[in-house]
Design an enzyme around this catalytic site. Structure first.
Site, short mmCIF file in Angstrom:
data_model
loop_
_atom_site.label_atom_id
_atom_site.label_comp_id
_atom_site.label_asym_id
_atom_site.label_seq_id
_atom_site.Cartn_x
_atom_site.Cartn_y
_atom_site.Cartn_z
N LYS A 53 17.59 65.52 44.73
CA LYS A 53 17.81 66.26 43.49
C LYS A 53 18.79 66.83 42.47
O LYS A 53 18.83 66.56 41.72
CB LYS A 53 16.61 67.83 43.86
CG LYS A 53 15.22 67.20 43.81
CD LYS A 53 14.80 68.54 45.10
CE LYS A 53 13.12 68.06 45.42
NZ LYS A 53 12.52 68.65 46.10
N GLN A 97 12.79 74.06 48.47
CA GLN A 97 12.28 73.30 49.27
C GLN A 97 11.12 73.63 50.44
O GLN A 97 11.29 74.17 51.39
CB GLN A 97 13.17 72.01 49.97
CG GLN A 97 12.85 70.11 50.49
CD GLN A 97 12.22 69.50 49.00
OE1 GLN A 97 13.09 70.20 47.36
NE2 GLN A 97 11.19 69.28 49.60
N ASP A 120 9.43 74.86 39.67
CA ASP A 120 8.41 73.65 40.09
C ASP A 120 7.03 74.11 39.41
O ASP A 120 6.38 72.93 40.12
CB ASP A 120 8.59 73.93 42.11
CG ASP A 120 8.62 73.13 42.54
OD1 ASP A 120 9.38 71.49 42.33
OD2 ASP A 120 9.22 73.17 43.97
#
Ligand code: NAD
Length: 283
Positions: A53, A97, A120
């Site tokens: 990322k 995460q 997300d």
């Protein structure tokens, strides 16, 4: 005839290039899109995802920040870190995460992220937008998978789509997106009876199970679009949920693993971050 390959490297490069141009424009207006990733503990797979990322941000000219927290981090400490990022004007996208260490409450943590910074797309507000077809942030993996499906150029309206898996991050949002494309959608899961009866009807088959080689050629309709979301490790090698070599002989289109949906997930994360930064510019 062997299936055409839906190449995640090529398709994700298209998106990253488009994001890079948008970032350039925003920078000219004095805004550098910023993505912050909170990593709790030292899970090796998460380390790799976070590194990728960061690389994606670098390539597209975005600011990337990784907040590393000990595996003993408390819920309060995690939520305080999220709050700080919510208030930080240099950060447009926040990602926690997953998975988090077992003692932490994932849902409670995700709920603390400002919905407009939830790149997300896991916040309940964004899940609600997806459910109602209103404008919100779409989860990256299903969004990327849909991009791949659309890249075939095939008509989606009225087609049979079968999604195997009903998780909140892949299966359910994937089904909603296909429904919005006017597919007739069936969601299969661990309690589904006669799974192959369903999958054999699928013009579009999405596998998000987490079991290597789970989808075999006899489960696939000839000419189907087969999207393999699974990421599994067998003898140290990464593979998907689909028996790629056999299924490619029967499907019309197929995604490889690695080099498929995973690449799209990161590209869509960058795209969602660029969207979030653009929204601040509009304000
Ligand atoms: P999950 O474990 O939350 O969900 C798996 C789903 O599979 C469940 O809904 C379950 O009902 C279903 N399932 C299990 N056994 C089944 C069976 N025998 N028959 C039918 N359905 C069955 O997993 P997830 O988070 O949705 O992820 C699924 C896979 O996708 C994993 O391999 C994960 O690593 C991968 N993944 C990949 C990406 C990417 O970027 N490519 C992103 C997220 C997840």
């Amino acid at each position: 005839m062997a299936a055409k390959i839906l190449d995640g490297k090529v398709l994700s490069a298209e998106i990253r290039e488009e994001v890079r141009k948008r970032v350039e424009k925003m920078k000219a207006c004095g805004v550098t899109p910023g993505l912050a990733v909170i990593l709790v503990g030292d899970d090796p797979a998460s380390e790799i995802y976070v590194r990728n990322k960061g690389k994606g941000c670098e390539e597209t000219g975005m600011l990337s920040r990784t907040i590393r927290m000990e595996s003993s981090t408390t819920q309060e400490q995690l939520e305080a870190a999220i709050q700080q990022l919510n208030e930080d004007p240099a950060i447009h996208g926040i990602l926690v995460q997953l998975p988090l260490p077992g003692h932490l409450d994932e849902n409670a943590a995700l709920a603390k992220i400002l919905p407009e910074k939830d790149v997300d797309g896991f916040h309940l507000v964004n899940a609600g937008h997806l459910m109602t077809g209103t404008e919100g942030v779409l989860p990256c993996t299903p969004k990327g998978a849909l991009y791949m499906i659309k890249s075939t150029g095939e008509t989606l309206s009225g087609r049979e789509a079968v999604v195997i898996g009903r998780s909140n991050i892949v299966g359910k949002p994937m089904a909603m997106l296909l429904l919005q494309e006017n597919c007739t959608v069936t969601v299969c899961h661990s309690r589904t009876k006669d799974l192959a009866e369903h999958t054999r009807r699928a013009d579009i088959l999405v596998a998000a199970v987490g079991k290597a080689g789970f989808v075999t050629a006899d489960m696939v309709k000839p000419g189907a679009i087969v999207i393999d979301v699974g990421i599994n490790r067998v003898d140290g090698k990464v593979c998907g949920d689909v028996d790629f070599e056999k299924v490619r002989e029967k499907a019309g289109w197929i995604t490889p693993v690695p080099g498929g949906v995973g690449k799209m997930t990161i590209a869509m994360l960058l795209s969602n971050t660029a969207d979030a930064a653009e929204r601040t510019l509009e304000r």
